[in-house]
Design an enzyme around this catalytic site. Sequence first.
Site, short mmCIF file in Angstrom:
data_model
loop_
_atom_site.label_atom_id
_atom_site.label_comp_id
_atom_site.label_asym_id
_atom_site.label_seq_id
_atom_site.Cartn_x
_atom_site.Cartn_y
_atom_site.Cartn_z
N ARG A 132 -23.06 -5.68 -68.88
CA ARG A 132 -22.68 -4.33 -68.97
C ARG A 132 -22.80 -3.39 -67.67
NH1 ARG A 132 -25.65 -4.77 -73.65
NH2 ARG A 132 -24.14 -4.76 -75.34
N LYS B 200 -12.97 3.07 -57.45
CA LYS B 200 -12.08 2.64 -58.37
C LYS B 200 -11.99 1.10 -58.34
CE LYS B 200 -8.74 6.63 -58.25
NZ LYS B 200 -7.08 6.77 -57.88
N GLU C 28 -2.75 4.18 -43.61
CA GLU C 28 -3.83 4.82 -44.10
C GLU C 28 -4.41 5.79 -43.59
OE1 GLU C 28 -3.25 5.18 -47.58
OE2 GLU C 28 -2.55 3.05 -47.96
N LYS D 89 -12.48 10.34 -46.93
CA LYS D 89 -12.57 9.82 -48.22
C LYS D 89 -13.51 9.99 -48.91
CE LYS D 89 -10.68 6.41 -51.45
NZ LYS D 89 -10.05 5.15 -51.67
N GLU E 29 -10.48 11.93 -60.09
CA GLU E 29 -9.17 12.54 -59.80
C GLU E 29 -8.51 13.29 -60.74
OE1 GLU E 29 -6.69 9.54 -57.94
OE2 GLU E 29 -5.07 10.63 -58.35
N ARG F 264 -8.79 14.74 -55.31
CA ARG F 264 -8.82 13.44 -54.88
C ARG F 264 -7.54 13.15 -54.85
NH1 ARG F 264 -12.49 8.18 -56.78
NH2 ARG F 264 -11.15 6.60 -55.52
N ASN G 46 -3.20 11.00 -52.52
CA ASN G 46 -1.63 10.32 -52.66
C ASN G 46 -0.70 10.75 -51.97
OD1 ASN G 46 -2.44 8.89 -55.11
ND2 ASN G 46 -2.73 10.78 -56.11
N HIS H 14 2.25 8.51 -51.05
CA HIS H 14 2.48 7.65 -52.10
C HIS H 14 3.32 7.74 -52.97
CE1 HIS H 14 -1.12 6.22 -49.81
NE2 HIS H 14 -1.25 5.04 -50.50
N HIS I 34 5.20 4.41 -53.61
CA HIS I 34 5.26 3.65 -54.57
C HIS I 34 6.78 3.43 -55.22
CE1 HIS I 34 0.57 4.48 -55.48
NE2 HIS I 34 0.72 3.00 -54.58
N HIS J 74 3.06 -2.26 -48.11
CA HIS J 74 2.33 -1.04 -48.42
C HIS J 74 2.58 0.03 -47.27
CE1 HIS J 74 0.04 1.57 -50.92
NE2 HIS J 74 -0.72 2.02 -49.84
N1 NAD Z 1 -9.51 0.69 -55.09
C1 NAD Z 1 -8.94 1.38 -54.37
O1 NAD Z 1 -9.19 2.63 -54.17
C2 NAD Z 1 -7.80 0.77 -53.70
C3 NAD Z 1 -7.23 1.58 -52.34
C4 NAD Z 1 -6.25 1.23 -51.96
C5 NAD Z 1 -5.68 -0.19 -52.23
N2 NAD Z 1 -6.16 -0.59 -53.30
C6 NAD Z 1 -5.74 -2.16 -53.59
O2 NAD Z 1 -5.96 -3.10 -52.52
C7 NAD Z 1 -4.82 -4.23 -52.55
C8 NAD Z 1 -4.35 -4.12 -51.02
O3 NAD Z 1 -5.46 -4.76 -50.17
P1 NAD Z 1 -5.22 -5.27 -48.89
O4 NAD Z 1 -4.08 -4.80 -48.20
O5 NAD Z 1 -6.39 -5.39 -48.16
O6 NAD Z 1 -4.91 -6.76 -49.54
P2 NAD Z 1 -5.72 -8.23 -49.57
O7 NAD Z 1 -6.83 -8.03 -50.19
O8 NAD Z 1 -4.53 -9.27 -50.28
O9 NAD Z 1 -5.74 -8.51 -48.24
C9 NAD Z 1 -4.80 -8.88 -47.51
C10 NAD Z 1 -4.35 -10.23 -46.71
O10 NAD Z 1 -5.20 -10.41 -45.63
C11 NAD Z 1 -6.29 -11.40 -45.79
N3 NAD Z 1 -7.26 -10.87 -45.12
C12 NAD Z 1 -8.21 -10.04 -45.49
N4 NAD Z 1 -9.25 -9.87 -44.60
C13 NAD Z 1 -8.88 -10.73 -43.58
C14 NAD Z 1 -9.58 -10.90 -42.38
N5 NAD Z 1 -10.57 -10.28 -41.76
N6 NAD Z 1 -8.92 -12.10 -41.55
C15 NAD Z 1 -7.79 -12.95 -42.04
N7 NAD Z 1 -7.31 -12.70 -43.37
C16 NAD Z 1 -7.83 -11.50 -43.93
C17 NAD Z 1 -6.50 -11.72 -47.46
O11 NAD Z 1 -6.69 -12.92 -47.52
C18 NAD Z 1 -4.98 -11.34 -47.79
O12 NAD Z 1 -4.08 -12.42 -47.86
C19 NAD Z 1 -4.22 -3.55 -53.47
O13 NAD Z 1 -4.14 -4.74 -54.69
C20 NAD Z 1 -4.26 -2.16 -53.79
O14 NAD Z 1 -4.00 -1.82 -55.07
C21 NAD Z 1 -7.56 -0.32 -54.00
ZN ZN Z 2 -2.08 3.28 -50.03
#
Ligand code: NAD
Ligand code: ZN
Length: 368
Positions: free
Chosen positions: A122, A144, A186, A228, A238, A242, A246, A249, A253, A265
Amino acid sequence: VKDDLLDLEFPDGRSCAVLVDRDLGAGLDRVWRPEWQEIAIIGDATVMALHGATLAGHLQGRCRRMRQLDFPAGEAHKVRATKQLLEDQLLAEGFGRQTCVIALGGGITMDLAGFVAATYLRGVPHINVPTSLLAQIDAAIGGKTGVNTERGKNLIGAVHQPVAVLICSDLLETLPADQWLNGLAELVKHAMIADATLFAWLEAHVEELSRQETALLGHPLRRSAEIKGQLVLQDELEHGVRSLLNFGHTVGHAVEHATGHAVPHGRAVALGMLVEGLIARSTCGFPDADLQRLQRLLELLGIELDLPGCAFDSLVPYMARDKKVRDDAIRMALPLRIGAMAKDGDSHTVPVAEEALRRAWEEMEARP
Ligand SMILES: NC(=O)c1ccc[n+]([C@@H]2O[C@H](COP(=O)([O-])OP(=O)(O)OC[C@H]3O[C@@H](n4cnc5c(N)ncnc54)[C@H](O)[C@@H]3O)[C@@H](O)[C@H]2O)c1
Ligand SMILES: [Zn+2]
């Protein structure tokens, strides 16, 4: 230095310590609590192989036991089945009330491990240690969490604030170049939303940034976390301000969906910011000079800005079903000028007619 620590204190007493520090061990010293005795480090296999041992080394001696759990990298694994596998491993090993999850990785790991923490017994605390620039700028902060389903991204999840976020730019040394660009987009977005001075700083350091020099990131990472963090504190769920996050985006998107996620992205968001900037120019008085600066900064950072070959009509369905849709109009967060966003009465989004959107897209297509 005290300045590196940002304490997000929510009205109900929850708090999240955000720390920007190149020394991970020193950062852990500052946020560590003795009740975290059972540590589960969760990360994708790529990141775990690169940085898992370093993190584990810093945790040695702080807790009764520690376990590293990994899952295959990639969006296809940010799903309920992976969450269940991780949970079953924790249960099988008898992880109890003193569990603290540490999410080590990119945004996918932040979302997945955070969601594990949100529902395990939980809810147990979690610490985010973001390793991609996108996660350090964006995903690690805000609470999130969630997973994808076949019907769409991030449809199942929870808001569960991390107890701490440790942002260590040295972890980015191993990050692939395409992932670096995703994070820069970003960062530009945060400057556009809230900080003209940060925007000018990015312009002044564009060469170092395009060369992926991680050493100078301290300042922008801190500012970005403040920007942020402030928006999240004011509007955790949001309902209002917040939604400024977007910017870029709504169109971004749609471009990602319409191209079957062939456009990364960061590039989609960069294109989205330009199209939405064109709309803002015609509807909110966003100055043309600011739009030019935005385009030039994105170009100099090395983000590819050619439009992908998708027709405007293929984008519309994705924008119309976007979360920002209210009262039939497509609503968007739009800039007033660099560092400030437009308002529509009390709302932080502005209604945009489909025609205005089409004109902006066509103007982008017609650019040299
Ligand atoms: N919760 C939120 O507020 C929020 C905000 C933005 C994005 N997201 C989510 O985040 C995701 C995208 O994040 P991302 O782009 O970091 O993707 P990811 O977690 O897949 O990382 C990108 C790639 O880089 C590699 N990687 C990461 N750090 C590394 C490092 N230091 N050295 C070598 N390789 C490394 C990972 O293995 C992966 O292949 C999406 O699923 C998106 O929905 C969430
Ligand atoms: Zn984004």
